[in-house]
Write an enzyme that holds these catalytic residues in place. Sequence first.
Site, PDB file in Angstrom:
ATOM      1  N   TRP A 170       0.830  -1.203   0.000  1.00  0.00           N
ATOM      2  CA  TRP A 170       0.000   0.000   0.000  1.00  0.00           C
ATOM      3  C   TRP A 170       0.865   1.253   0.000  1.00  0.00           C
ATOM      4  CZ3 TRP A 170      -0.306   4.282   3.089  1.00  0.00           C
ATOM      5  CH2 TRP A 170      -1.398   5.131   2.876  1.00  0.00           C
ATOM      6  N   TYR A 174       1.306   4.046  -3.002  1.00  0.00           N
ATOM      7  CA  TYR A 174       0.891   5.416  -2.708  1.00  0.00           C
ATOM      8  C   TYR A 174       2.036   6.387  -3.009  1.00  0.00           C
ATOM      9  CZ  TYR A 174      -1.361   9.289  -0.233  1.00  0.00           C
ATOM     10  OH  TYR A 174      -1.934  10.496   0.078  1.00  0.00           O
ATOM     11  N   ASP A 190      -6.027  -0.436  -0.030  1.00  0.00           N
ATOM     12  CA  ASP A 190      -6.662   0.688   0.650  1.00  0.00           C
ATOM     13  C   ASP A 190      -8.129   0.379   0.930  1.00  0.00           C
ATOM     14  OD1 ASP A 190      -6.193   3.817   1.164  1.00  0.00           O
ATOM     15  OD2 ASP A 190      -8.207   3.509   0.371  1.00  0.00           O
TER      16      ASP A 190
END
Length: 235
Positions: A170, A174, A190
Amino acid sequence: DQLRLHVSASLAGVLMPLLARVRSQFDLDANPAVIAAHLAQDAGLAPQIAAQAGLRVPGAFEPFELAIRAILGQQVSVAGATTISGRLLARFGEPAATPFAAVTRHFPRPQQLAQAEVGDVAQLGMPQTRAQTIIDFARFTADGGLNIRPGTGLDAAVAQLKTVRGIGDWTAHYIALRALRFPDAFPAGDLGLQKAAALIDAAPERLTEKQLHARAQDWAPWRGYAALALWHALA
């Protein structure tokens, strides 16, 4: 539909790199019409794309700062991460003379945080493991880890970020999306994206990470913009 930038005369010597950073920060090199035409082919996503004409992915003036904020935001609320970021700035940031009363410090440079003690970082309000990740990522950046070579693919960039202990899929996606500007980065883990994807498909419960990853394949190579549209859908 314009962005107006006022630049101090004192920055004339660095005008070109400054403009490059600003263009990246506001995603000015994107072509929203092309991206929207592709994503609107998905019946579930199309209404969100139509409602957000001109959608761009917000970046960061300083990629390292965004990456640290992403790490601080792991498993805590946005408000909580913002509070801890403020403490980090107050503890390690260098004073800055600006005409703005609320802007008094520079965000810590990688070299500064790389030399910090784990206990000093942890006492700002985070587990020691996360404090260690902050320090390790600062060392990674100081050694050139965020300097992705031209031609490097998304998978290779994500794998490079994940060499830092505490950086999972994640966080890596990101950072790749908002700091490194990979338009197809997609943090499928997410929870917000999983809920939003279920919402646009009228599914009874949120999608799993595996289901969302499969659902997003048709959005490539613009999955990052689909992620922005889904986050907006939650609002």
